[in-house]
Design a protein around this motif. Structure first.
Motif, PDB file in Angstrom:
ATOM      1  N   ASP A  69      -3.124   0.907   9.959  1.00 14.06           N
ATOM      2  CA  ASP A  69      -4.576   0.974   9.785  1.00 14.06           C
ATOM      3  C   ASP A  69      -5.178   2.122  10.581  1.00 14.06           C
ATOM      4  O   ASP A  69      -5.994   2.890  10.062  1.00 14.06           O
ATOM      5  CB  ASP A  69      -5.234  -0.342  10.229  1.00 14.06           C
ATOM      6  N   VAL A 111      -4.379   1.838  -1.334  1.00 14.82           N
ATOM      7  CA  VAL A 111      -4.688   1.140  -0.090  1.00 14.82           C
ATOM      8  C   VAL A 111      -5.531  -0.097  -0.369  1.00 14.82           C
ATOM      9  O   VAL A 111      -6.225  -0.173  -1.384  1.00 14.82           O
ATOM     10  CB  VAL A 111      -5.412   2.057   0.925  1.00 14.82           C
ATOM     11  N   GLU A 126       0.859  -1.178   0.000  1.00 14.05           N
ATOM     12  CA  GLU A 126       0.000   0.000   0.000  1.00 14.05           C
ATOM     13  C   GLU A 126       0.901   1.235   0.000  1.00 14.05           C
ATOM     14  O   GLU A 126       1.999   1.206   0.559  1.00 14.05           O
ATOM     15  CB  GLU A 126      -0.904   0.028   1.229  1.00 14.05           C
ATOM     16  N   ARG A 154      -2.530   5.882   9.898  1.00  8.16           N
ATOM     17  CA  ARG A 154      -2.294   6.383   8.547  1.00  8.16           C
ATOM     18  C   ARG A 154      -3.530   6.247   7.651  1.00  8.16           C
ATOM     19  O   ARG A 154      -3.901   7.167   6.941  1.00  8.16           O
ATOM     20  CB  ARG A 154      -1.109   5.638   7.902  1.00  8.16           C
ATOM     21  N   LYS A 155      -4.152   5.067   7.680  1.00  7.80           N
ATOM     22  CA  LYS A 155      -5.220   4.818   6.718  1.00  7.80           C
ATOM     23  C   LYS A 155      -6.565   5.404   7.140  1.00  7.80           C
ATOM     24  O   LYS A 155      -7.307   5.919   6.296  1.00  7.80           O
ATOM     25  CB  LYS A 155      -5.343   3.314   6.455  1.00  7.80           C
ATOM     26  N   TYR A 176       4.039   0.698   2.392  1.00 10.28           N
ATOM     27  CA  TYR A 176       3.825  -0.211   3.516  1.00 10.28           C
ATOM     28  C   TYR A 176       3.582  -1.596   2.935  1.00 10.28           C
ATOM     29  O   TYR A 176       2.685  -1.764   2.104  1.00 10.28           O
ATOM     30  CB  TYR A 176       2.620   0.221   4.354  1.00 10.28           C
ATOM     31  N   LEU A 219      -6.969   8.925   6.023  1.00  8.25           N
ATOM     32  CA  LEU A 219      -7.083   8.946   4.566  1.00  8.25           C
ATOM     33  C   LEU A 219      -8.494   8.566   4.136  1.00  8.25           C
ATOM     34  O   LEU A 219      -9.092   9.217   3.271  1.00  8.25           O
ATOM     35  CB  LEU A 219      -6.063   7.987   3.949  1.00  8.25           C
ATOM     36  N   TYR A 220      -9.047   7.526   4.742  1.00  5.17           N
ATOM     37  CA  TYR A 220     -10.412   7.114   4.406  1.00  5.17           C
ATOM     38  C   TYR A 220     -11.403   8.251   4.676  1.00  5.17           C
ATOM     39  O   TYR A 220     -12.333   8.478   3.905  1.00  5.17           O
ATOM     40  CB  TYR A 220     -10.814   5.875   5.205  1.00  5.17           C
ATOM     41  N   VAL A 228       0.747   5.103   1.234  1.00  3.49           N
ATOM     42  CA  VAL A 228      -0.005   6.084   2.006  1.00  3.49           C
ATOM     43  C   VAL A 228       0.914   7.256   2.304  1.00  3.49           C
ATOM     44  O   VAL A 228       1.990   7.069   2.875  1.00  3.49           O
ATOM     45  CB  VAL A 228      -0.546   5.481   3.325  1.00  3.49           C
ATOM     46  N   ALA A 229       0.487   8.438   1.882  1.00  2.00           N
ATOM     47  CA  ALA A 229       1.247   9.668   2.114  1.00  2.00           C
ATOM     48  C   ALA A 229       2.691   9.539   1.630  1.00  2.00           C
ATOM     49  O   ALA A 229       3.629   9.952   2.308  1.00  2.00           O
ATOM     50  CB  ALA A 229       1.197  10.060   3.584  1.00  2.00           C
ATOM     51  N   ASN A 281      -2.210   7.782  -3.242  1.00  2.10           N
ATOM     52  CA  ASN A 281      -2.258   6.666  -2.303  1.00  2.10           C
ATOM     53  C   ASN A 281      -2.874   5.432  -2.936  1.00  2.10           C
ATOM     54  O   ASN A 281      -3.793   5.527  -3.743  1.00  2.10           O
ATOM     55  CB  ASN A 281      -3.079   7.065  -1.062  1.00  2.10           C
TER      56      ASN A 281
END
Length: 197
Positions: free
Chosen positions: A123, A81, A25, A126-127, A32, A130-131, A27-28, A79
Motif C-alpha cells: 500500500d 488495484v 492486484e 507500490r500503490k 500481489y 501509482l495513485y 502493480v508494475a 495495473n
C-alpha cells in the motif's frame, strides 16, 4: 536476469486464478495477492464507508457531490488495484449507470487504504506512487492496530502528508472538511465492549 527470461507476464487471468476469498492486484507488472483482512481492518473500513455514505453521499443536508465504492477494482493499465474505499466527485465522474460494471478506469478523487500486516508495504511503497501518477487528489491511510489516520494531499512530485491523527480524536480533514469524523468509531472495541486505550 536470466531467471526472468522465461517468466510470462502477469495478466488478469492470474487474478481470476486466485483461491476464493483472496484479493489480487497487479502493480508494475507484479501480482500481489492477499487474504481477506482481519477484524480490525474490516471494522475500520466498514465504519468509514458507512460514515461517508450517510454523512456525504446520501445526506440531504450534507456536502453531497460524491459517490463511493468499497473495494472497487480499478484498472490503470497495466495495473489492477483494489483500494479499501474510493470516492469520485460527481461533477468530474458521474456514477456508472451499469450496475454490472466489474471495474472502473477513472481515477478516484479520494481513496483510503486500511493497512494490514500483509498489505502495509504494498500500500505505501507500490500503490501510493501509482495513485499519484493516476491523478488521485487525496489519500488516507488508516492503521487499525496503531489507531492512526494519515492524511495525504497531492503535491507536485508526490504525496504530502498534511495530518496524522490518532486515538479517539474528532477530525475534519480534506476533502471532507464539512463533516466531523470521530476516529474512535473506527476502532475495534476491547473486551466487554470497552474502547482500547
Amino acid at each position: 536476469m536470466g531467471q526472468d527470461k522465461g517468466k510470462r507476464p502477469v495478466s488478469y487471468e492470474d487474478i481470476e486464478a486466485l483461491p476464493p476469498g483472496w484479493v489480487g492486484e497487479i502493480v508494475a507488472g507484479e501480482l500481489y495477492a492477499s487474504p481477506r483482512p482481519a477484524a480490525g481492518h474490516l471494522r475500520a473500513s466498514w465504519k468509514l464507508g458507512a460514515f461517508l455514505a450517510t454523512q456525504i453521499e446520501e445526506a440531504s443536508t450534507g456536502p453531497g457531490g460524491w459517490w463511493f465504492r468499497a473495494e472497487p477494482e480499478l484498472h490503470f493499465e497495466p495495473n489492477v488495484v483494489v483500494p479499501d474505499i474510493a470516492g469520485w466527485r460527481r461533477e468530474r465522474v458521474p456514477e456508472p449507470s451499469d450496475p454490472e460494471t466489474p471495474w472502473l478506469t477513472a481515477a478516484p478523487d479520494w481513496l483510503c487504504e486500511v493497512l494490514s500486516p500483509s498489505t502495509r508495504t504494498v500500500d505505501r511503497v507500490r500503490k501510493m506512487p501509482l495513485y499519484h501518477r493516476e491523478g488521485v487528489q487525496h489519500a488516507w491511510l488508516i492503521d487499525p492496530v496503531r489507531r492512526t489516520l494519515e492524511v495525504y494531499g497531492r503535491g507536485k512530485n508526490g504525496w504530502v502528508r498534511t495530518a496524522l491523527h490518532g486515538g479517539n480524536t474528532v477530525i475534519r480533514e480534506a476533502p471532507f472538511e464539512d463533516v466531523s469524523l470521530d476516529l474512535g468509531r473506527l476502532w475495534t472495541p476491547g473486551p466487554g465492549g470497552a474502547a482500547h486505550p
